[in-house]
Scaffold this motif. Sequence first.
Motif, PDB file in Angstrom:
ATOM      1  N   SER A   1      15.242   8.851  11.290  1.00 13.62           N
ATOM      2  CA  SER A   1      15.630  10.011  12.101  1.00 13.62           C
ATOM      3  C   SER A   1      17.105  10.342  11.899  1.00 13.62           C
ATOM      4  CB  SER A   1      15.345   9.739  13.576  1.00 13.62           C
ATOM      5  OG  SER A   1      16.152   8.682  14.064  1.00 13.62           O
ATOM      6  N   TYR A   2      17.926   9.321  11.698  1.00  9.86           N
ATOM      7  CA  TYR A   2      19.361   9.557  11.445  1.00  9.86           C
ATOM      8  C   TYR A   2      19.559  10.277  10.112  1.00  9.86           C
ATOM      9  CZ  TYR A   2      24.294   8.511  10.605  1.00  9.86           C
ATOM     10  OH  TYR A   2      25.641   8.620  10.329  1.00  9.86           O
TER      11      TYR A   2
ATOM     12  N   ASP B   1      18.449  13.924  10.413  1.00 11.16           N
ATOM     13  CA  ASP B   1      19.417  14.657  11.234  1.00 11.16           C
ATOM     14  C   ASP B   1      20.654  15.022  10.420  1.00 11.16           C
ATOM     15  OD1 ASP B   1      20.201  15.710  13.815  1.00 11.16           O
ATOM     16  OD2 ASP B   1      21.688  14.108  13.867  1.00 11.16           O
TER      17      ASP B   1
ATOM     18  N   ALA C   1      16.033  15.089  13.996  1.00 16.96           N
ATOM     19  CA  ALA C   1      15.840  13.642  13.975  1.00 16.96           C
ATOM     20  C   ALA C   1      14.371  13.255  14.081  1.00 16.96           C
ATOM     21  CB  ALA C   1      16.638  13.000  15.109  1.00 16.96           C
TER      22      ALA C   1
END
Length: 823
Positions: free
Chosen positions: A278-279, A282, A288
Motif C-alpha cells: 500500500s505504501y 501510494d 494505498a
Amino acid sequence: MGDFLPPACFNMFVSDEHRMWQTSNILETELPMLAFQIFFTVLVGRLLFNAFRPLHQPRIISFVFVGFLLTPPLLGNIPEVFGFIYPVNGILNVEVASHFGLIYYAFLNGLEMNLDTILKSKKEATSIAAMGIIFPILTGPGLYALHRKFYINNTFKLEQVSSHAYLIWTLVLTVTGFPNLVEILSELKLHYTSLGKVALTAGMISDTYNWILFTLLVPFSIDSSNAIYSVLCTVLFLTVCIFLVRPLLKKIIERKTENDEWDEYQLLFVVMGAFACSYVTDILGTHAIVGAFVYGLILPHGKFADLVMSVSDDFGGGFLAPLYFSGNGMRLIIKSVFSHANWPLTLLVLILLCVTKILGTLFATSLSGKSARDGFAIGLLLNTKGALALIMLSIVWDKMIFFAPTYAVLTAAVLLMTMVVSPMINFMFKPRKRFEQNKLRTIQKLRANAELRILACVHNNHHATSMINILELFNATRLSPIHVFGLYLVEITQRAAALVVAHMEPSTQLGVQSNLTQSQVESENIAFTFKALGNNGDGNGNDAFRVETTSVVSSYETIHQDIYISARERGTSLILLPFHQQLSSDGNLLETTNVVYRDINKNVMQDAPCSVGIFIDRGLVTFSQTCLHILMIFVGGPDDREALAIAWKMAGHPRVQLSMVRLCLLDEAAAAAEEASHHSEEAEGILSNAMDNDKQKELDDEYISKFRYTAVNNEDYISYSEADIRAGEDIPRVLKALDQRGCDLYVVGQGNCRNSILFSNLLEWCDCLELGVIGDILASNIFGTNSSILVVQQYGFGGMKLERKQDHMANNSRFGSLIVKAE
C-alpha cells in the motif's frame, strides 16, 4: 467549500524533537482518547446494527450512521458532545488509525476474491456485470449535469465544473460492493438459489472491474498532469507482484501451511506485506488500498487465507475500519440537499442515480431470457454499494473535488441504493406457505414411477457415509429413479464472503487438498462419497441414481431456513437429517457429537416444506448380508403412514425383507385414545370431521388394507402382523420382544398427531422429542438394540411441537391448518 467549513486549528507542543513521538507521552494522552473513540464507534455501530437487523442491513451501513449521528441535524447541534467524542487535537490520530483499518480491510477483500471463479465464469454473469457498469458510465455525466442545473443555493455552493468531478461521480455509480452483497444474500437465505448464484458471480466480476477502473482512472481525477505516469508505474508494479512475487510467496506459504508451521509472529510479517504494498502504490500516485488489495489477491487462498482472517479480522475489520466509514457519515450534511427551492428536483436526481445500474442489468438479463422480475432483483442486488464507493467519496472530499451539496446527494444515493435492497428483495421473494392437497410433497402421495427427490443433509463425511447406506435401500431403478441432493451444512465462523466464495466452486475444482480449508476438505470428501452412490446405479448399468452435492454456509441458528429453500428449489419429497449422536469407538453406545445438530433437526421439523426423516445410524452396512431385514412399526397417524410408504418402497429391492407390525391399542390404551379425543374437543371445540380421531383411524385402515392386499398377499418377503397394547408398560415389552427377533433397520413414524393420552404421557419421559415415543425408546442406550432407526415425519400438518409439559393433543395445531380429503 472553505466558505462554510473553515479549517480547524489547534496548538501542538513538541516536548522532544529527537524522539519518534515528539509530543507528550502518548500513553497518557492520545492513546486513551483513541481507545475511547474506537469503543464509541464500535459500540454505537453494534447497537445500530441490531436496530437495523429486521431490515437485513449490511454492517457497513450502521458504521456510516454512527458518523451521521454526529452531524448538525442530530448530535452535531450540541458542540460539547462532538468535542467530547472527537476533540480537535485527536482527529489526526483517528485519521491515521482509520486508514490503517482501511488498508487491512482492502487486504481482506483481496483474500476473499477468487480469480478462478472470475476467469471461469459463464457468459451470462459476465454480460450482466458488464452492462451494470456500462449503463452508469453512459448516464452518469448527464445526471451530474442535471444536479448542477437544479441546485441553486447561496448558502451551500457547488464545486467548480471539472472533468475530475464528472469522472468520480460516474465511477461511484458503477460500483458493486461484493462483501455487502454476500452479507445481504446470506441474511435473506438466497445465496444458494439460482438467482443468488447469478448475482454472486456477477457481483464478484463487477467488483473486480471496479477495482481495475479505480486503479486506472482515480489518478486522473486527482492529478491529471502526471496521472499517466502513475498508472504506468502502478501497472508495472502489479505485473511484478503477479508474475514475480506471487510464485515465490506461493511456494513458501504453501510449504509452511502444509506443515502447519505458522505462528502469530510469522503471520504478522505476512500481514505487514499489505502495508508495504500500500505504501508503494501510494507513492506511485494511485491509492494505498490498491496495493493492499492486490497483495491479498496474489496470496494463496484456501487454508492460509482462512488462517489469516481467523486471527486478525476482528482487529482490522472490526475495530479500525469502522472509524473510516463513520467519517463518511460525519461529512454528510443532509440539510444541504433540502435548503434550496429546487430540492424536489434534486431528490428526483437522487432517485435516478439509484436506477441506472438496474436498467443496465434488466437489459442484460432480458437478452439471456430471464423474467423481468428476476432481472430487476439481480439489478437491485448488484446496486449494493460498499467500501470502494465510500473510499471514492472520501477522496473527492479530501481533495475538495466535491463540495457539501454534491457529496451529500451522492452519499445519500449510495446509502439509499444499499438500504433498499434487502427489504425489496425480501418482499419479492419471501417464501409463502402452501398447503394445497395437490402439492403435498410426501412419498405416500408420490406416483409409483415418479422420480423421488431426496435432500440428504450432512455435517461431515461420516454422516455422508451413513446417508449412502440408507439411500441405497430406496430401490432406485431406471423406471423409478432417485435424485439425491447432498447438502453439506457449514457454519459461518468468519467473514461471510470468504466462506461463500470458498464453496462457490465445485469440489473437484478446489485444487490441492493441502491448500484447502478444513470445510473445503470436508466438502471434497463428501462430494466424493456421494459420487460413489451415483456410480452404483441399479447394478445393471442404468442411471437409477442421480447425485448432486452442494454446500450451504450459514449460522446454525438459521441454517434450517437454507434447508427449506434448498428443498423448495429442488422439489424434494424427503429431507434426510443425521441424528446428533453416533456410535462410540467401541461400537456399543450412542454418544453425542454436537448438541447443535439436534437443535437444527428440531427447527427443520417444525416447518419443513416436505416430509422429514432422522436417521440414527448404528452401523448399517447395506447388503453385506444375503438379505437385509427392515421392521416397520405402525401405530397410527400421518407420520406412520409416511413411514410405511418409505418401508414399502424399500421392500421393492430384491435383497430387502420387510416385516410390518401394527400396534393395536386395546382396553386402557383404547380408552385413553377416546379420552384424548374427548379432551381435544373440549379444548378446541368441534374438530373438522376430516381430521378427527375416527377419520385418522379410517385413513390408517384404508392404507394398511391397500398395503396388505397389494404387497403382503403377493410377495413372500413382506409380512404383516399385529401386537396388542393394553397399557403403557406394554409398549417397551412389545418392542423388546420384536427386537429379539432381530432386524437391520427400524422405520417408524414420529407420531406427533396420534390421538392418544397414552403416548402423550410417555412423551414426558422422552429424551429426544423429535424422535417421538417409539423412536426415543429404540434410540436409547438402555433399550440396547443394535439396529439402525429411521424416524419419519409426514409433510402437510404444520410441523411438530417441541414443548415437553403440555397436553399433546389439546395443543396440537397440526390438524388446524389443513383439511385433507380422503382418497
